[in-house]
Structures are given as structure tokens and as C-alpha cells.
Design an enzyme around this catalytic site. Structure first.
Site, PDB file in Angstrom:
ATOM      1  N   GLU A  91       0.843  -1.197   0.000  1.00  0.00           N
ATOM      2  CA  GLU A  91       0.000   0.000   0.000  1.00  0.00           C
ATOM      3  C   GLU A  91       0.873   1.241   0.000  1.00  0.00           C
ATOM      4  O   GLU A  91       0.383   2.345   0.123  1.00  0.00           O
ATOM      5  CB  GLU A  91      -0.957  -0.006   1.196  1.00  0.00           C
ATOM      6  N   CYS A 123      -3.395  -4.683   3.696  1.00  0.00           N
ATOM      7  CA  CYS A 123      -2.326  -5.516   4.250  1.00  0.00           C
ATOM      8  C   CYS A 123      -2.271  -6.917   3.655  1.00  0.00           C
ATOM      9  O   CYS A 123      -1.468  -7.726   4.087  1.00  0.00           O
ATOM     10  CB  CYS A 123      -2.461  -5.613   5.765  1.00  0.00           C
ATOM     11  N   THR A 164       2.323   1.657  15.383  1.00  0.00           N
ATOM     12  CA  THR A 164       2.589   0.345  14.794  1.00  0.00           C
ATOM     13  C   THR A 164       2.997   0.385  13.321  1.00  0.00           C
ATOM     14  O   THR A 164       3.682  -0.531  12.862  1.00  0.00           O
ATOM     15  CB  THR A 164       1.340  -0.554  14.913  1.00  0.00           C
ATOM     16  N   ARG A 211     -15.162   2.303  14.346  1.00  0.00           N
ATOM     17  CA  ARG A 211     -14.626   1.234  15.198  1.00  0.00           C
ATOM     18  C   ARG A 211     -14.740  -0.134  14.522  1.00  0.00           C
ATOM     19  O   ARG A 211     -14.922  -1.160  15.160  1.00  0.00           O
ATOM     20  CB  ARG A 211     -15.349   1.248  16.553  1.00  0.00           C
ATOM     21  N   THR A 213     -12.387  -1.724  12.898  1.00  0.00           N
ATOM     22  CA  THR A 213     -11.118  -2.435  12.748  1.00  0.00           C
ATOM     23  C   THR A 213     -11.135  -3.837  13.350  1.00  0.00           C
ATOM     24  O   THR A 213     -10.672  -4.791  12.730  1.00  0.00           O
ATOM     25  CB  THR A 213      -9.980  -1.611  13.391  1.00  0.00           C
ATOM     26  N   HIS A 246      -2.165 -12.381  10.432  1.00  0.00           N
ATOM     27  CA  HIS A 246      -1.812 -10.967  10.245  1.00  0.00           C
ATOM     28  C   HIS A 246      -1.669 -10.314  11.617  1.00  0.00           C
ATOM     29  O   HIS A 246      -2.474 -10.529  12.516  1.00  0.00           O
ATOM     30  CB  HIS A 246      -2.874 -10.246   9.420  1.00  0.00           C
ATOM     31  N   LYS A 251      -1.831  -7.824  20.412  1.00  0.00           N
ATOM     32  CA  LYS A 251      -3.019  -8.451  20.992  1.00  0.00           C
ATOM     33  C   LYS A 251      -3.824  -9.267  19.983  1.00  0.00           C
ATOM     34  O   LYS A 251      -4.221 -10.404  20.246  1.00  0.00           O
ATOM     35  CB  LYS A 251      -3.909  -7.328  21.560  1.00  0.00           C
ATOM     36  N   ASN A 278       3.779  -3.283  12.683  1.00  0.00           N
ATOM     37  CA  ASN A 278       2.907  -3.822  11.647  1.00  0.00           C
ATOM     38  C   ASN A 278       3.467  -3.455  10.285  1.00  0.00           C
ATOM     39  O   ASN A 278       3.407  -2.294   9.876  1.00  0.00           O
ATOM     40  CB  ASN A 278       1.502  -3.243  11.825  1.00  0.00           C
ATOM     41  N   SER A 308      -7.441  -4.817   5.082  1.00  0.00           N
ATOM     42  CA  SER A 308      -8.621  -3.996   5.301  1.00  0.00           C
ATOM     43  C   SER A 308      -9.371  -3.803   4.003  1.00  0.00           C
ATOM     44  O   SER A 308      -8.784  -3.720   2.928  1.00  0.00           O
ATOM     45  CB  SER A 308      -8.228  -2.633   5.869  1.00  0.00           C
TER      46      SER A 308
END
Lengths: 358, 140, 384
Positions: A91, A123, A164, A211, A213, A246, A251, A278, A308
Site C-alpha cells: 500500500e 495488508c 505500529t 470502530r 477495525t 496478520h 493483541k 505492523n 482492510s
């Protein structure tokens, strides 16, 4: 759509294919998350990772792809002219118009009789290129195809992503299974239109889709792809020595592993996000190169990417005897991670072109 | 803008492609078609390993136009293991001490942008960095 | 048939913001013509390196001839980087020596302070191999710094060993009214000054500046026997070249072209190097002064710095150099430097160097370099 049996969902080439050579690349600079926190939150609050990799001022997706690809070719030991495709997923291609892949192909001596193209799917552009390479070789249209996932991702200063968004990735030379260090047995993708994260044309920094993600994007797609893959191949988590998902932060991959029944030990060798961040298109696949650096013949690996927008590609990979004789022919992923120069936020802003000079 | 001149040099720039003299085996970089050793014609392409050592070096603070964004940067004369010497930037060195004789390896990096920093064509080419990322084994 | 220098002229070296390129050249030409008693040149040879890049001006021959009231004469530019001035003198010498031209005018001119900073750096870097040196962001200064580091490494030269070159140049610059720097260096200053490009410090490099210098050449027999000032004879003239790129040389510390051109010029003059009364050399970087002394055979390889350390290069030393400040203190108007050196040598040979006079100066070696002796131009001048 809904009546597809999972058996038919598997993508499996008519000619068995695999990874003939692989190579990683991580730039040497590291920005500790505590530095970003120091600037933007006064050092308060948790940080999602320990530190992230930052490309040098003379690096971009093209130069980093060249080095990863050189490593892949060093392990493969084949004549570059036999490669019939160079596909770079990213990207952060240096140009909006002009392929990264032709620069890479030229540098590696793969030109002129080759496919070359740039892939974009947030990604998962790198794994998308891998699937295409599998089809290209698996159909016997070509003996070898080079698939690369590489990024120099940028997050808006002060945004959560800035902690990240990092740089790095990997290259895979896909070829016939009998020449492979690891056979890719099959793959499967799970894709929907989900606006969790995007960057419009001409914009420097991406936007979050509120939100979205986590649940509707990352977890939904990875677990759906992974579970469909396990079902289709009639395997369970215990059948795999290693898994890599990925890794946008520390977390998420841990949670998704637990949801799918994988232990933390199974994902540990490929879990690089705490120390490099990331790497976007490179994130899942650089986890795979780190696993290949330590795996043994016969080991099974599950890799599931996420991009995404959104989608996931799942791959079942079986390590062959050949890995042992090829993997030391190029620097290991952990060697790149160990090569580390810590920088402060000021240096980072200069290196990443965040200072306004004119 | 000087797009053609960078374009025609891309093989040399991206991958240190020089020549080997078919008469005396001398390795030649940059390519010059006439062997500097024996004076015969030499047009056979030869890709250098990219390994070498620092013959001398310095750090530039007053950069010419087009290079200011990278300053200060270190340049070196690098003696390639096949014989020829090249002029090139050293990269990835940070604050590590550079020394005469230090082993280095070639990497392909951005040299500059042609014309405008943000809009011009990117010029890629060889630079060298300390040889610290060695494979554990060598190919046969 | 002898070619002689019948007149000399020069402007002061510095930042001449109020003077244009053509005016600068004209001032030097006028001075030379007055000095020569009004000899009318049939040809003009312009030594210049940077005008096309810095002033957007090529075609200097006609520009200057026209402006100097010499419309119609043969005129063109000679370019050999930092050796342009010397190369222009060589062209003028050949023209007169061949008999095609009775009187030749040679002017070296550089007007570079119309630009500053990165643009000037890249203009100067055009003297390198653009495809293989300059593209890496290398400049002549960086190249000199690399040569200096290798010199120190290979010959185990002590730190600050080159200090004697700028110290001598600055001491001599005090007495030259045309010099850019007219102050001696305070003891200990060299050791403390900031680095430009390590190990090369601020005193190891000559300052870029504007300037023009001119000489009029003719055949000895065209000058009346009682002419004043006394003409100076060009007894030897040579240009030699090496590889353009430093990296293409088997030994980058060997200024081969400098060695060859000194040999040829001395041979032509029938004068051995040890007989020279002084040596105007290229001290644009102090290490180049050391390497030039070595190339000329005045010092062993790796020992050129010793001559500076022992004071043998001072005005009363064994082989004085930079007698009117050299490139270092007079300043470096790139393409004009070679002509300045000759003008200064003529001042010495005429006995007009004032407090800087080298005693009984009769034989001079004059050398300018383009790049790290990629081009070397050497002339031997003698008092008639």
C-alpha cells in the site's frame, strides 16, 4: 453463494507448487513506542507494541523488495531469467503510476520476458500476489513466479496507528513442489466489502472506519478464512506446528489464535509485531519467513493474512527436506531484527519526511 | 530532467553489472568496452558480487543540489573483491565507526529524485553498507 | 622561437557582487594590455569552468572579445575544470608558437558568487564523472577528503601534518593585495578549526571566489629590446591527463598526470626540477599540495608534508610554493586559477613581488590541476 460446500472452496493448483526460495527484509531503524507516547500522550497510557521498524531515508518499497527478493533468489539458486512473474503487493508503492515490480525485475535480472505488476489490497496485497503466483505456476504457465509483500506504512502523527505502522516484508519464489523448501498445499480466501480502514487517492495518511477495525473486519475475516480452511482440509489446530496470522498489534493475533484453538507456542516464532511493528503487506508473510527459518521437514504451517477493505487468505504449508539445505543461503529474519538502531521521534520525523521543508 | 541517462545506466546502477574481458579475464566496472588491463575489446557482461572493502571515505555536510535531504551522508571509495574500485555512498551506518578496510556489501537504494524531490523520477542505484548480514552458508 | 609573456593583469579575488562576468574579465584584460604597452591580440583564449552552470552563459569567447573592444578576433573558451586557466595558456602558447598568431590574449575568469550553496556545489561537481561519481552525491571536496584520509592511512602521517601548507599560504597572502585572505593563521588555529569533510578541515580547502587574470603572449622578437617590464619566457608547456574518475586509478595517491606534465615541461625547458626557484602548485586542498610536490619529484611518496613541516616551502625555503598566497589564501576562482598562478610567477620573475619576493627568482614551475590531477597543466617560466 451460501450453498458452496467447503470442499469446493479450496484453491488447489493442478500441478503441486511451493516456496522454492524465500527472503525477508526489515530496515534497521527502530522507533520505540514509548517515544511516540512521550510526544503525544506525555508518556501515559499503554502502548500496543514495544517498537517499530522505520525505513532509512534512502529506502522505499522498491529497494526493500529488491533486497528481500535477492534473499529469496539466493535460497532458490535458480537462473533469474526462468522467473516469469514479479508481483509486488504494497500500500506504499513509491509511485502512484509506474510499477514497483519493473524496478525489482530489472534489478534482479528477470527482465524482459516476465509478467510484472503491483498489487494493492491493504495488508493482504502480498498474499494476494502469492495466490496469483500459485495459479500461474500451478497451471504450468510458468515455472517460477516471484510474489512480494512489502510496505513502508505511515500513520498520522499522534494517531494510534503511528505506534505500529512500520516497514518490512518478504519475498517468495513460487515454483514446482518438488523443488520447494515448503509446499503450499492449498489456499482459500474470504472477502467482503467492509470499510474498516482506507486511504483516498492523494492522501498521505489513512483513515479508520470508526470502530470497524476489530470485530467486523480483522476477527471476522481471519477466523472465517481460517475456519473454512481447517474445515475444507479436515484439519484442526493441533495438526499444525506453527501458525501465523496478520499482526497489526500484539493483541489481535494472540486472540485470533486462541479463538481458533492455536496455542501461543504455535504462533510465537512468527509473532514479530512487538519488535518490528505492523509491516502491513509484509506482516503475515514475514512471520512465515521467521517460521521457515526454524521449522523442520514435515512441519505444517497455517498462514492467514488480513487486508482492510476487507479480506483474508489462508494457506496450508508443509516444510520439505530441502529447507535444511537452502535456508542458510541468505540472512535469517531474526538477523534483520537483531540489526537494530534506535532513533528518537525527531529523527523519525526527519527520516519519514514529516518535516515541512518547503 | 535527465531521464534517458539514468535509464540507460540502470543495469549498472541497480545490480553492479559491468564487464569481463574475454582476453585477460579482467573484471571491469564501470563498463568501458575497452579493457584497461590489456587494451582489447571487452563487452561481455559480468555481474559483480557486490562485496568489497572501504578504501577511503568521508562524510559530506555541504551537499550538492538534489542531495540535501540526505545530508550529512558518507561517501567512500570501495574496492570490489573482483578488483575494480567504485565511488559510492555508504548507507545504514548511523554512528558506527567506518574504517579503511571495513568489509561492505552492495545494496540498491534511492540515490535522489530527478528534478523535484516530490514529483521527479526516482533514481535508484548501488550503495554499500557494513557487511553484517551474512548468510550462514555459501552456495556451491 | 621563444614565446614570451609580455603583459599581466588581474583583479582582486573575492565576492564581486557589483561586477559581472564580462566586466571582471575586461578588468584583467585591460590591466594586461596596459602592462604590455598596448599590444593588440589577434586571438583570445578564455579559461572558464562554471559560467554555463552558474551564470547560464556559454560562448564566452565572443562575449568577452566583444565587450573588451576586440570584436572580430578569434576567441573561444577552453575548459578543463580547475585546470581551465592553465589549459587556456597552453592554447595561447601553441597559437603563438605555431606562428599562426602574433599576439594571443589569455584570460581566466570565474564568476560564481551569483549563486551559493547546493547549486554551486553541484556546478563544481560537474568536473567529476557525472554518471559514476557525482550521481553518488560526491563533490571535489569530498573526493579530496577521501584522498587525504587514505594519504594519512597509507603513509602513517601524523595528525595535523598538512598544517604547514595553509599556514605558509596565509603567511604569503598577507603581502598580496589581490588575495582574498590577507591574514596569517594564528598558531594553533589549524588544529582547532572545524571540519568540512573529515579529515579535511576548513583550512585544508581554498575558498571559492570570483576573479579574473589575463596574460598577453607574443614572440620574443616582436618585443623591443628595451621593453619594460621585462618579458618572461615560456620555456616549457605540457598538459597530461589521467583517468577522469578517481576510482579508476591503480593508485589514487599517485598524481600521475602531474608527474608526467612536470617531466615533459622540464624536459622541454632543459631545466631539472631541482633548479626551480619556486613552484606555484595547486594547493586547492592541502593534501593536493603534498601530492603535487611528490609528483614533481621534490619529495618521496608520502613525504610531501615534510617539506611543509620543515619550512622548505616558505619564501626563503628550498622550494617556495604559493608565494603570493597560493590558491588557499589568494582564493579559488576555479577556471581563472591557472592564469593567476602564471601572473604571480611573472611578478616573481620580474622581481615585482614586493615583500613576497623569492630571492633571485629566475626559474619557475607553475602547475594547475583539474580534479585530483585528472588534468595537469604545467608550465616552466624563465626570466629572459
Amino acid at each position: 453463494m451460501t450453498d458452496k460446500s467447503t470442499d469446493n472452496l479450496l484453491l488447489k493448483p493442478s500441478r503441486p507448487v511451493g516456496i522454492v526460495g524465500y527472503g525477508a527484509y526489515v530496515p534497521r531503524y527502530r522507533l520505540p513506542a514509548s517515544e511516540i507516547s512521550r510526544i503525544w500522550t506525555g508518556g501515559t497510557g499503554g502502548v500496543p507494541i514495544q517498537e517499530k521498524s522505520v525505513p532509512g531515508p534512502d529506502e522505499d518499497t522498491a529497494t526493500m523488495s529488491i533486497e528481500a527478493a535477492r534473499n529469496a533468489l539466493a535460497r532458490a539458486g535458480i537462473d533469474p531469467e526462468e522467473i516469469r512473474a514479479v508481483w509486488v503487493g504494497s500500500e506504499s508503492h513509491p509511485y502512484a503510476v509506474k510499477p514497483t515490480s519493473t524496478v525489482v525485475a530489472e534489478a534482479l535480472g528477470i527482465v524482459p520476458f516476465t509478467q510484472a505488476g503491483d498489487w494493492e489490497f491493504a495488508c493482504k496485497a502480498g498474499t494476494e500476489a502469492m495466490v496469483a503466483a500459485m495459479g500461474f505456476v500451478g497451471s504450468e504457465m510458468a515455472e517460477y513466479a516471484l510474489a512480494i509483500g512489502m510496505d513502508t506504512a505511515q500513520g498520522r502523527p499522534g494517531d494510534a496507528l503511528e505506534y505500529t505502522a512500520s516497514a518490512g516484508g518478504a519475498a517468495f519464489l513460487i515454483g514446482p513442489a518438488e523443488e520447494s523448501v515448503a509446499v503450499i498445499e492449498s489456499t482459500l480466501s474470504y472477502v467482503t466489502d467492509t470499510p474498516d480502514f482506507f486511504r483516498r487517492e492523494y492522501q498521505k495518511y489513512p483513515e479508520h472506519g470508526q470502530r470497524f477495525t476489530g470485530e467486523p473486519a480483522y476477527f471476522k475475516h481471519i477466523t472465517s478464512a481460517a475456519q473454512a480452511y481447517l474445515d475444507a482440509t479436515d484439519t484442526v489446530a493441533e495438526d499444525y506446528q506453527y501458525a501465523v496470522f496478520h499482526q497489526p498489534n500484539t493483541k489481535f493475533p494472540g486472540r485470533v489464535a486462541a479463538q481458533l484453538g492455536f496455542s501461543q507456542e504455535q504462533i510465537a516464532p512468527g509473532l514479530l509485531v512487538p519488535v518490528i511493528g505492523n509491516t502491513y503487506s509484509g506482516a503475515a508473510i514475514i512471520g512465515l519467513t521467521a517460521i521457515l527459518d526454524v521449522a523442520q521437514p514435515g512441519d505444517q504451517v497455517l498462514m492467514v493474512s488480513f487486508g482492510s477493505g476487507a479480506g483474508s487468505d489462508a494457506f496450508g504449508i508443509r516444510v520439505t527436506e530441502r529447507l535444511l539445505e537452502r535456508r542458510d543461503l541468505a540472512p535469517q529474519t531474526q538477523a534483520y531484527i537483531a540489526r537494530r538502531t534506535e532513533i528518537d521521534y525527531a529523527t523519525y520525523t526527519r527520516m519519514r519526511g514529516k518535516l515541512v521543508l518547503k | 530532467m535527465e531521464i534517458p541517462r539514468h535509464w540507460r545506466l540502470k543495469k549498472q546502477r541497480y545490480a553492479l553489472v559491468g564487464e569481463v574481458c574475454p582476453h585477460c579475464e579482467a573484471k571491469i566496472f564501470p563498463p568501458r568496452d575497452v579493457c584497461p588491463e590489456c587494451g582489447d575489446e571487452a563487452k561481455t557482461l559480468f555481474e559483480f558480487s557486490g562485496r568489497g572493502e572501504v578504501y577511503s571515505y568521508t562524510t559530506l555536510h555541504n551537499a550538492p543540489a538534489g542531495y540535501q535531504a540526505y545530508a550529512p551522508y558518507t561517501v567512500a571509495l570501495v574496492k570490489l573483491e573482483e578488483g575494480p574500485m567504485v565511488t559510492a555512498q555508504l548507507t545504514d551506518i548511523d554512528n558506527q565507526p567506518v574504517e579503511v578496510g571495513m568489509p561492505v556489501e552492495m545494496v540498491t537504494r534511492k540515490l535522489r529524485a530527478e528534478g523535484d524531490d516530490d514529483r521527479g523520477m526516482l533514481v535508484y542505484g548501488y550503495k554499500f553498507r557494513p557487511m553484517e548480514l551474512q548468510p550462514l552458508a555459501a552456495a556451491d | 622561437m621563444d614565446v614570451v609573456i609580455a603583459g599581466i593583469g588581474q583583479t582582486s579575488v573575492g565576492e564581486h557582487w557589483h561586477v559581472s562576468l564580462r566586466e571582471l574579465a575586461f578588468q584583467a584584460i585591460e590591466a594586461a594590455r596596459v602592462d604590455a604597452g598596448g599590444l593588440l591580440p589577434q586571438a583570445l583564449f578564455v579559461g572558464n569552468m562554471l559560467a554555463p552552470k552558474v551564470s547560464g552563459q556559454a560562448h564566452l569567447g565572443v562575449l568577452i572579445a566583444d565587450f573588451a573592444g576586440l570584436r572580430g578576433i578569434e576567441a573561444y573558451t577552453i575548459e578543463a575544470a580547475g585546470a581551465s586557466g592553465g589549459a587556456a595558456l597552453r592554447a595561447g602558447y601553441l597559437a603563438v608558437k605555431s606562428g599562426f598568431v602574433d599576439v594571443a590574449l589569455v584570460v581566466g575568469v570565474e564568476k560564481l558568487t551569483d549563486k551559493v550553496g547546493p547549486e554551486v556545489e553541484s556546478a563544481i561537481a560537474t568536473s567529476l564523472d557525472s554518471d559514476y561519481e557525482a550521481v553518488q552525491g560526491v563533490t571535489p571536496l569530498a573526493q579530496a577528503a577521501m584522498i587525504m584520509r587514505r594519504y594519512f592511512y597509507e603513509y602513517e602521517v601524523p595528525q595535523n601534518a598538512l598544517a604547514g601548507f595553509p599556514v605558509t599560504a596565509h603567511a604569503n597572502g598577507v603581502g598580496n593585495s589581490h588575495a582574498m585572505f590577507r591574514k596569517a593563521l594564528k598558531p594553533g588555529l589549524y588544529e582547532r578549526v572545524g571540519m568540512l569533510s573529515e579529515p579535511l578541515n576548513m583550512f585544508d580547502a581554498a575558498p571559492d571566489a570570483d576573479g579574473a587574470a589575463a596574460v598577453l603572449l607574443t614572440r620574443a622578437e616582436l618585443i623591443p629590446p628595451d621593453a619594460s617590464p621585462t618579458p618572461v619566457r615560456i620555456a616549457g608547456s605540457s598538459i597530461a591527463t589521467d583517468t577522469l574518475s578517481l576510482h579508476d586509478r591503480p593508485d589514487p595517491l599517485d598524481f600521475r598526470a602531474a608527474r608526467i606534465s612536470v617531466g615533459q615541461a622540464c624536459h622541454q625547458a632543459g631545466i631539472v626540477i631541482g633548479e626551480m626557484d619556486f613552484f606555484e602548485l595547486c594547493d586547492i586542498y592541502s593534501v593536493y599540495a603534498a601530492l603535487s610536490l611528490e609528483a614533481a619529484g621534490l619529495a618521496e611518496r608520502g613525504q610531501g608534508w615534510v617539506l611543509a613541516e620543515e619550512g622548505q616551502i616558505s619564501l626563503k625555503g628550498r622550494i617556495p610554493i604559493s608565494t603570493l598566497g597560493g590558491v588557499k589564501a589568494r582564493g579559488n576562482p576555479w577556471g581563472a586559477t591557472g592564469v593567476y598562478q602564471v601572473v604571480e610567477a611573472v611578478q616573481q620573475l620580474r622581481g615585482e613581488a614586493g615583500v613576497n619576493q623569492v630571492p633571485a627568482a629566475e626559474k619557475a614551475l607553475v602547475q594547475c590541476l583539474g580534479g585530483p590531477a585528472s588534468t595537469a597543466v604545467t608550465h616552466v617560466l624563465t626570466a629572459l
